[in-house]
Motif scaffolding. Structure first.
Motif, mmCIF file in Angstrom:
data_model
loop_
_atom_site.group_PDB
_atom_site.id
_atom_site.type_symbol
_atom_site.label_atom_id
_atom_site.label_comp_id
_atom_site.label_asym_id
_atom_site.label_seq_id
_atom_site.Cartn_x
_atom_site.Cartn_y
_atom_site.Cartn_z
ATOM 1 N N ASP A 49 -15.276 -83.924 3.034
ATOM 2 C CA ASP A 49 -15.908 -84.146 1.729
ATOM 3 C C ASP A 49 -16.726 -85.424 1.791
ATOM 4 N N SER A 50 -18.009 -85.316 1.423
ATOM 5 C CA SER A 50 -18.912 -86.460 1.521
ATOM 6 C C SER A 50 -19.715 -86.613 0.227
ATOM 7 N N PRO A 51 -20.419 -87.724 0.078
ATOM 8 C CA PRO A 51 -21.281 -87.899 -1.094
ATOM 9 C C PRO A 51 -22.448 -86.914 -1.157
ATOM 10 N N VAL A 52 -22.742 -86.217 -0.063
ATOM 11 C CA VAL A 52 -23.797 -85.197 -0.069
ATOM 12 C C VAL A 52 -23.190 -83.795 -0.052
ATOM 13 N N GLY A 53 -21.938 -83.694 -0.455
ATOM 14 C CA GLY A 53 -21.253 -82.412 -0.522
ATOM 15 C C GLY A 53 -20.386 -82.171 0.697
ATOM 16 N N PRO A 54 -19.612 -81.090 0.682
ATOM 17 C CA PRO A 54 -18.760 -80.771 1.821
ATOM 18 C C PRO A 54 -19.592 -80.533 3.080
ATOM 19 N N LEU A 55 -19.111 -81.067 4.195
ATOM 20 C CA LEU A 55 -19.764 -80.877 5.490
ATOM 21 C C LEU A 55 -18.788 -80.193 6.432
ATOM 22 N N LEU A 56 -19.238 -79.147 7.088
ATOM 23 C CA LEU A 56 -18.443 -78.512 8.136
ATOM 24 C C LEU A 56 -18.685 -79.291 9.414
ATOM 25 N N LEU A 57 -17.628 -79.742 10.057
ATOM 26 C CA LEU A 57 -17.718 -80.448 11.334
ATOM 27 C C LEU A 57 -17.097 -79.564 12.392
ATOM 28 N N ALA A 58 -17.769 -79.403 13.521
ATOM 29 C CA ALA A 58 -17.233 -78.586 14.613
ATOM 30 C C ALA A 58 -17.439 -79.333 15.916
ATOM 31 N N ALA A 59 -16.445 -79.266 16.791
ATOM 32 C CA ALA A 59 -16.520 -79.969 18.067
ATOM 33 C C ALA A 59 -16.004 -79.096 19.199
ATOM 34 N N THR A 60 -16.623 -79.281 20.353
ATOM 35 C CA THR A 60 -16.148 -78.684 21.607
ATOM 36 C C THR A 60 -15.445 -79.809 22.365
ATOM 37 N N PRO A 61 -14.859 -79.519 23.511
ATOM 38 C CA PRO A 61 -14.283 -80.608 24.305
ATOM 39 C C PRO A 61 -15.322 -81.664 24.720
ATOM 40 N N LYS A 62 -16.616 -81.293 24.765
ATOM 41 C CA LYS A 62 -17.666 -82.250 25.120
ATOM 42 C C LYS A 62 -17.991 -83.204 23.981
ATOM 43 N N GLY A 63 -17.853 -82.750 22.747
ATOM 44 C CA GLY A 63 -18.175 -83.594 21.607
ATOM 45 C C GLY A 63 -18.554 -82.799 20.375
#
Length: 195
Positions: free
Chosen positions: A38-52
């Motif tokens: 949850d951010s000031p610009v709305g919900p953000l989906l964050l996704a990561a692989t083992p690389k980053g």
């Protein structure tokens, strides 16, 4: 079969999900972890692989669509594992509090290639609180005639906020477009000027 015959509590589901996530990680079966921040610009989906960090998505992009695209383009082995993105969440919290001016988390540029990736790798060099025009970015990456291609690279940036495409404006100083919408772009630019 009736769900009433096998009632499962919310706590049981949480425990089972945590066990599944741990087992998937331990067995090397988890290629993409994700969470919602949850951010000031709305919900953000964050996704990561083992690389980053591989993807940051605004809710307007449709989180289900983003996850489906990740399953196709990166790997179908995707699981909600918020803890894998704790470091990213902390850095985003610091950024939105005006305490962080650049991100240190590893990035995975697997969703970009060619000139788009060149531009996206350049964008973090635009300092916090500063902006560049699409034309200036084209010149700085060595292709001064590729102004529209720079615009496309910004518009398709899979890592908005962290890779600051919001710092790229039209030559006349107007905002141009932004994947999160112009309100989000304005919010990010205002946040950076206020710090």
């Amino acid at each position: 079969m009736s769900h009433d015959l096998f009632p499962v509590s919310g706590d049981d589901l949480t425990r089972l999900h945590a066990a599944l996530a741990a087992r998937a990680q331990n067995d090397g079966l988890l290629d993409v972890a994700y969470r919602v921040f949850d951010s000031p610009v709305g919900p953000l989906l964050l996704a990561a692989t083992p690389k980053g960090l591989v993807r940051v998505a605004y809710e307007t992009e449709g989180f289900d669509s983003v996850l489906a695209a990740l399953a196709t383009k990166v790997s179908p082995r995707i699981l909600l594992v918020p803890s894998r993105l704790d470091a990213v969440a902390v850095e985003l919290e610091e950024y939105f509090a005006g305490e962080r001016h650049e991100f240190d988390v590893p990035l995975d540029y697997a969703l970009s290639s060619g000139f788009r990736q060149i531009v996206q790798r350049f964008l973090p060099r635009i300092g916090y609180g500063h902006t560049r025009s699409y034309k200036e970015v084209a010149e700085l990456v060595g292709n001064p005639r590729a102004v529209r291609a720079v615009g496309t690279a910004c518009a398709t940036n899979p890592l908005p906020v962290v890779v600051p495409c919001h710092r790229v404006l039209r030559t006349d100083g107007s905002l141009g477009g932004y994947i999160g919408g112009l309100d989000a772009k304005t919010t990010l630019l205002s946040l950076e000027k206020a710090a």
